[in-house]
Design a protein around this motif. Structure first.
Motif, PDB file in Angstrom:
ATOM      1  N   GLY A   1      58.536  49.994  64.029  1.00 49.09           N
ATOM      2  CA  GLY A   1      58.721  49.389  65.346  1.00 49.09           C
ATOM      3  C   GLY A   1      59.200  47.955  65.368  1.00 49.09           C
ATOM      4  O   GLY A   1      59.349  47.373  66.438  1.00 49.09           O
ATOM      5  N   ALA A   2      59.444  47.365  64.212  1.00 53.50           N
ATOM      6  CA  ALA A   2      59.937  45.983  64.196  1.00 53.50           C
ATOM      7  C   ALA A   2      61.362  45.936  64.748  1.00 53.50           C
ATOM      8  O   ALA A   2      62.158  46.843  64.501  1.00 53.50           O
ATOM      9  N   TYR A   3      61.667  44.889  65.497  1.00 52.21           N
ATOM     10  CA  TYR A   3      63.014  44.706  66.026  1.00 52.21           C
ATOM     11  C   TYR A   3      63.725  43.712  65.107  1.00 52.21           C
ATOM     12  O   TYR A   3      63.299  42.565  64.995  1.00 52.21           O
ATOM     13  N   ILE A   4      64.779  44.162  64.449  1.00 54.59           N
ATOM     14  CA  ILE A   4      65.504  43.337  63.486  1.00 54.59           C
ATOM     15  C   ILE A   4      66.875  43.000  64.045  1.00 54.59           C
ATOM     16  O   ILE A   4      67.611  43.891  64.470  1.00 54.59           O
ATOM     17  N   ILE A   5      67.206  41.719  64.045  1.00 54.60           N
ATOM     18  CA  ILE A   5      68.540  41.282  64.440  1.00 54.60           C
ATOM     19  C   ILE A   5      69.256  40.847  63.165  1.00 54.60           C
ATOM     20  O   ILE A   5      68.885  39.844  62.553  1.00 54.60           O
ATOM     21  N   ALA A   6      70.235  41.641  62.767  1.00 55.00           N
ATOM     22  CA  ALA A   6      71.013  41.355  61.556  1.00 55.00           C
ATOM     23  C   ALA A   6      72.262  40.573  61.949  1.00 55.00           C
ATOM     24  O   ALA A   6      73.026  41.008  62.809  1.00 55.00           O
ATOM     25  N   LEU A   7      72.450  39.442  61.314  1.00 45.67           N
ATOM     26  CA  LEU A   7      73.549  38.547  61.651  1.00 45.67           C
ATOM     27  C   LEU A   7      74.686  38.662  60.637  1.00 45.67           C
ATOM     28  O   LEU A   7      74.455  38.601  59.427  1.00 45.67           O
ATOM     29  N   LYS A   8      75.893  38.817  61.150  1.00 46.03           N
ATOM     30  CA  LYS A   8      77.080  38.841  60.291  1.00 46.03           C
ATOM     31  C   LYS A   8      77.358  37.436  59.773  1.00 46.03           C
ATOM     32  O   LYS A   8      77.660  37.237  58.605  1.00 46.03           O
ATOM     33  N   ASN A   9      77.254  36.447  60.661  1.00 42.13           N
ATOM     34  CA  ASN A   9      77.485  35.044  60.307  1.00 42.13           C
ATOM     35  C   ASN A   9      76.247  34.246  60.704  1.00 42.13           C
ATOM     36  O   ASN A   9      76.085  33.901  61.874  1.00 42.13           O
ATOM     37  N   ILE A  10      75.389  33.968  59.748  1.00 40.34           N
ATOM     38  CA  ILE A  10      74.111  33.323  60.080  1.00 40.34           C
ATOM     39  C   ILE A  10      74.276  31.905  60.616  1.00 40.34           C
ATOM     40  O   ILE A  10      73.336  31.356  61.190  1.00 40.34           O
ATOM     41  N   MET A  11      75.464  31.326  60.479  1.00 42.39           N
ATOM     42  CA  MET A  11      75.700  29.982  60.993  1.00 42.39           C
ATOM     43  C   MET A  11      76.230  29.986  62.422  1.00 42.39           C
ATOM     44  O   MET A  11      76.399  28.945  63.031  1.00 42.39           O
ATOM     45  N   SER A  12      76.465  31.166  62.972  1.00 40.41           N
ATOM     46  CA  SER A  12      77.063  31.274  64.299  1.00 40.41           C
ATOM     47  C   SER A  12      75.991  31.317  65.394  1.00 40.41           C
ATOM     48  O   SER A  12      75.331  32.336  65.595  1.00 40.41           O
ATOM     49  N   GLU A  13      75.870  30.216  66.085  1.00 39.90           N
ATOM     50  CA  GLU A  13      74.927  30.179  67.204  1.00 39.90           C
ATOM     51  C   GLU A  13      75.373  31.128  68.317  1.00 39.90           C
ATOM     52  O   GLU A  13      74.541  31.717  69.008  1.00 39.90           O
ATOM     53  N   ALA A  14      76.684  31.305  68.465  1.00 36.34           N
ATOM     54  CA  ALA A  14      77.206  32.230  69.477  1.00 36.34           C
ATOM     55  C   ALA A  14      76.758  33.658  69.171  1.00 36.34           C
ATOM     56  O   ALA A  14      76.365  34.401  70.080  1.00 36.34           O
ATOM     57  N   GLU A  15      76.799  34.059  67.901  1.00 36.52           N
ATOM     58  CA  GLU A  15      76.356  35.401  67.532  1.00 36.52           C
ATOM     59  C   GLU A  15      74.852  35.545  67.752  1.00 36.52           C
ATOM     60  O   GLU A  15      74.380  36.574  68.246  1.00 36.52           O
ATOM     61  N   ILE A  16      74.100  34.520  67.413  1.00 34.69           N
ATOM     62  CA  ILE A  16      72.650  34.551  67.629  1.00 34.69           C
ATOM     63  C   ILE A  16      72.359  34.718  69.118  1.00 34.69           C
ATOM     64  O   ILE A  16      71.529  35.530  69.511  1.00 34.69           O
ATOM     65  N   GLU A  17      73.078  33.972  69.947  1.00 29.79           N
ATOM     66  CA  GLU A  17      72.862  34.081  71.392  1.00 29.79           C
ATOM     67  C   GLU A  17      73.252  35.471  71.907  1.00 29.79           C
ATOM     68  O   GLU A  17      72.506  36.079  72.687  1.00 29.79           O
ATOM     69  N   GLU A  18      74.385  35.977  71.476  1.00 28.36           N
ATOM     70  CA  GLU A  18      74.849  37.292  71.922  1.00 28.36           C
ATOM     71  C   GLU A  18      73.831  38.385  71.561  1.00 28.36           C
ATOM     72  O   GLU A  18      73.462  39.214  72.390  1.00 28.36           O
ATOM     73  N   LYS A  19      73.361  38.363  70.334  1.00 29.41           N
ATOM     74  CA  LYS A  19      72.425  39.399  69.886  1.00 29.41           C
ATOM     75  C   LYS A  19      71.035  39.203  70.483  1.00 29.41           C
ATOM     76  O   LYS A  19      70.316  40.168  70.722  1.00 29.41           O
ATOM     77  N   THR A  20      70.677  37.958  70.767  1.00 30.29           N
ATOM     78  CA  THR A  20      69.400  37.691  71.442  1.00 30.29           C
ATOM     79  C   THR A  20      69.450  38.224  72.864  1.00 30.29           C
ATOM     80  O   THR A  20      68.496  38.847  73.333  1.00 30.29           O
ATOM     81  N   ARG A  21      70.566  37.988  73.554  1.00 32.11           N
ATOM     82  CA  ARG A  21      70.708  38.510  74.917  1.00 32.11           C
ATOM     83  C   ARG A  21      70.632  40.043  74.931  1.00 32.11           C
ATOM     84  O   ARG A  21      70.006  40.628  75.815  1.00 32.11           O
ATOM     85  N   ALA A  22      71.241  40.694  73.942  1.00 34.57           N
ATOM     86  CA  ALA A  22      71.181  42.159  73.855  1.00 34.57           C
ATOM     87  C   ALA A  22      69.737  42.606  73.628  1.00 34.57           C
ATOM     88  O   ALA A  22      69.281  43.589  74.233  1.00 34.57           O
ATOM     89  N   TYR A  23      69.017  41.901  72.787  1.00 32.67           N
ATOM     90  CA  TYR A  23      67.596  42.199  72.543  1.00 32.67           C
ATOM     91  C   TYR A  23      66.789  42.057  73.836  1.00 32.67           C
ATOM     92  O   TYR A  23      66.003  42.940  74.196  1.00 32.67           O
ATOM     93  N   LEU A  24      67.007  40.968  74.554  1.00 31.98           N
ATOM     94  CA  LEU A  24      66.277  40.736  75.807  1.00 31.98           C
ATOM     95  C   LEU A  24      66.620  41.795  76.849  1.00 31.98           C
ATOM     96  O   LEU A  24      65.739  42.252  77.577  1.00 31.98           O
ATOM     97  N   ASP A  25      67.895  42.180  76.902  1.00 29.22           N
ATOM     98  CA  ASP A  25      68.293  43.247  77.826  1.00 29.22           C
ATOM     99  C   ASP A  25      67.593  44.555  77.483  1.00 29.22           C
ATOM    100  O   ASP A  25      67.158  45.288  78.377  1.00 29.22           O
ATOM    101  N   SER A  26      67.455  44.845  76.196  1.00 29.14           N
ATOM    102  CA  SER A  26      66.777  46.089  75.793  1.00 29.14           C
ATOM    103  C   SER A  26      65.300  46.070  76.174  1.00 29.14           C
ATOM    104  O   SER A  26      64.727  47.107  76.480  1.00 29.14           O
ATOM    105  N   MET A  27      64.714  44.891  76.176  1.00 29.86           N
ATOM    106  CA  MET A  27      63.293  44.767  76.592  1.00 29.86           C
ATOM    107  C   MET A  27      63.146  45.051  78.070  1.00 29.86           C
ATOM    108  O   MET A  27      62.157  45.671  78.480  1.00 29.86           O
ATOM    109  N   GLN A  28      64.075  44.590  78.861  1.00 25.78           N
ATOM    110  CA  GLN A  28      63.979  44.789  80.305  1.00 25.78           C
ATOM    111  C   GLN A  28      64.270  46.222  80.698  1.00 25.78           C
ATOM    112  O   GLN A  28      63.798  46.702  81.709  1.00 25.78           O
ATOM    113  N   ASP A  29      65.063  46.921  79.877  1.00 17.33           N
ATOM    114  CA  ASP A  29      65.399  48.322  80.146  1.00 17.33           C
ATOM    115  C   ASP A  29      64.248  49.249  79.762  1.00 17.33           C
ATOM    116  O   ASP A  29      64.169  50.362  80.257  1.00 17.33           O
ATOM    117  N   ALA A  30      63.386  48.779  78.879  1.00 16.22           N
ATOM    118  CA  ALA A  30      62.291  49.638  78.370  1.00 16.22           C
ATOM    119  C   ALA A  30      61.199  49.837  79.387  1.00 16.22           C
ATOM    120  O   ALA A  30      60.975  49.130  80.290  1.00 16.22           O
TER     121      ALA A  30
END
Length: 105
Positions: free
Chosen positions: A76-105
């Protein structure tokens, strides 16, 4: 779930636990602050993190380390795997997707 009221417990992981994951931790904190969300963020090695992953709301790691978290994901762990760990934009994009999945649940 009211995500604005929640304090997220987050783990960032890298191979050694003292370099990249510290940088990802700072970027994750910035993204959560930008989104107006509260969080506690810790950094650790992937070898320790995979054993602790289920104790966190979300774990950030590089795509190359994601396979180490397969068992934690099954539990049940939620893992966000980053292609570019230095990309704050990617972190934000994947964080928003994670948050959206929480609201849909």
């Amino acid at each position: 779930m009211d995500i604005k009221a929640k304090r997220f417990n987050i783990l960032t992981c890298c191979a050694a636990g003292n370099g990249c994951c510290q940088l990802v931790m700072m970027k994750v904190k910035r993204v959560f602050a930008k989104l107006g969300l509260k969080c506690n963020v810790e950094a650790n090695t992937a070898s320790v993190g995979k054993a602790l992953a289920t104790k966190y709301d979300v774990v950030y790691c590089s795509q190359s380390l994601e396979p180490q978290f397969a068992e934690a994901k099954k539990k049940g762990a939620y893992i966000i795997a980053l292609k570019n760990i230095m990309s704050e934009a990617e972190i934000e994009e994947k964080t928003r997707a994670y948050l959206d999945s929480m609201q849909d649940a």
